[in-house]
Design a protein around this motif. Structure first.
Motif, PDB file in Angstrom:
ATOM      1  N   GLY A  32      -0.611  76.456  31.560  1.00 46.70           N
ATOM      2  CA  GLY A  32      -0.720  75.139  32.174  1.00 46.70           C
ATOM      3  C   GLY A  32      -1.055  74.081  31.143  1.00 46.70           C
ATOM      4  N   MET A  34      -2.972  71.092  29.529  1.00 45.80           N
ATOM      5  CA  MET A  34      -4.316  70.538  29.573  1.00 45.80           C
ATOM      6  C   MET A  34      -4.348  69.140  28.984  1.00 45.80           C
ATOM      7  SD  MET A  34      -6.762  73.755  28.841  1.00 45.80           S
ATOM      8  CE  MET A  34      -5.774  74.795  27.814  1.00 45.80           C
ATOM      9  N   THR A  36      -1.447  65.649  27.547  1.00 48.62           N
ATOM     10  CA  THR A  36      -0.105  65.078  27.480  1.00 48.62           C
ATOM     11  C   THR A  36       0.285  64.844  26.026  1.00 48.62           C
ATOM     12  OG1 THR A  36      -1.028  62.860  27.675  1.00 48.62           O
ATOM     13  CG2 THR A  36      -0.277  63.907  29.709  1.00 48.62           C
ATOM     14  N   ASP A  46      -6.652  66.063  28.344  1.00 48.99           N
ATOM     15  CA  ASP A  46      -7.238  65.508  29.556  1.00 48.99           C
ATOM     16  C   ASP A  46      -8.360  66.455  29.962  1.00 48.99           C
ATOM     17  OD1 ASP A  46      -7.900  64.371  31.940  1.00 48.99           O
ATOM     18  OD2 ASP A  46      -5.937  64.660  32.887  1.00 48.99           O
ATOM     19  N   TRP A  47      -9.607  66.059  29.751  1.00 45.24           N
ATOM     20  CA  TRP A  47     -10.751  66.949  29.944  1.00 45.24           C
ATOM     21  C   TRP A  47     -10.953  67.333  31.397  1.00 45.24           C
ATOM     22  CZ3 TRP A  47     -12.352  69.526  26.008  1.00 45.24           C
ATOM     23  CH2 TRP A  47     -12.153  69.014  24.731  1.00 45.24           C
ATOM     24  N   ARG A  48     -10.319  66.646  32.333  1.00 46.67           N
ATOM     25  CA  ARG A  48     -10.394  67.053  33.736  1.00 46.67           C
ATOM     26  C   ARG A  48      -9.559  68.294  33.994  1.00 46.67           C
ATOM     27  NH1 ARG A  48      -8.198  61.935  36.434  1.00 46.67           N
ATOM     28  NH2 ARG A  48      -6.969  62.081  34.540  1.00 46.67           N
ATOM     29  N   LYS A  49      -8.564  68.570  33.131  1.00 50.02           N
ATOM     30  CA  LYS A  49      -7.688  69.726  33.298  1.00 50.02           C
ATOM     31  C   LYS A  49      -8.146  70.947  32.502  1.00 50.02           C
ATOM     32  CE  LYS A  49      -3.450  67.101  34.034  1.00 50.02           C
ATOM     33  NZ  LYS A  49      -2.089  66.903  33.517  1.00 50.02           N
ATOM     34  N   VAL A  50      -9.111  70.793  31.621  1.00 52.74           N
ATOM     35  CA  VAL A  50      -9.574  71.900  30.781  1.00 52.74           C
ATOM     36  C   VAL A  50     -10.385  72.861  31.635  1.00 52.74           C
ATOM     37  CG1 VAL A  50     -11.024  72.513  28.813  1.00 52.74           C
ATOM     38  CG2 VAL A  50      -9.574  70.503  28.707  1.00 52.74           C
ATOM     39  N   ARG A  51     -10.081  74.161  31.494  1.00 50.46           N
ATOM     40  CA  ARG A  51     -10.800  75.163  32.269  1.00 50.46           C
ATOM     41  C   ARG A  51     -12.203  75.347  31.706  1.00 50.46           C
ATOM     42  NH1 ARG A  51      -5.677  76.661  31.627  1.00 50.46           N
ATOM     43  NH2 ARG A  51      -4.474  77.080  33.504  1.00 50.46           N
TER      44      ARG A  51
END
Length: 103
Positions: A32, A34, A36, A46-51
């Protein structure tokens, strides 16, 4: 109907699909995105997408590490017994218990 021999060789070099693999083969979809890509060739995360993984509180955890804390790490040689031979599993467990290892 079978593909021709040159086409069969070309098919072997292509990526494996779920129809070519075993009956339980699942290819998945990667990890996925994380972030762009920028138009200059960079990548912005994008730190909102980092697991993020939350470790549970281990203070009351009953298991202990397999190596006793008082055993010093020897980086230059293998562990040896009193006879000079290499240490087998039984000797290692005996020494581990003597050094304060808990079961």
């Amino acid at each position: 109907m079978q593909p021709t021999a040159p086409l069969q060789r070309a098919i072997r070099r292509l990526a494996l699909t779920t129809k070519q693999g075993p009956h339980n083969y699942y290819k998945g979809h990667g990890t996925g995105a994380m972030g762009t890509h920028t138009k200059y060739g960079g990548y912005v995360i994008d730190w909102r997408k980092v697991r993020t993984y939350v470790c549970p509180d281990l203070r009351e955890f009953s298991l202990t590490p397999f190596v006793a804390r008082r055993i010093e790490a020897k980086r230059d040689s293998f562990a040896h017994t009193e006879t000079g031979d290499a240490m087998d599993g039984k000797d290692y467990l005996r020494k581990w218990k003597e050094e304060g290892g808990e079961m």
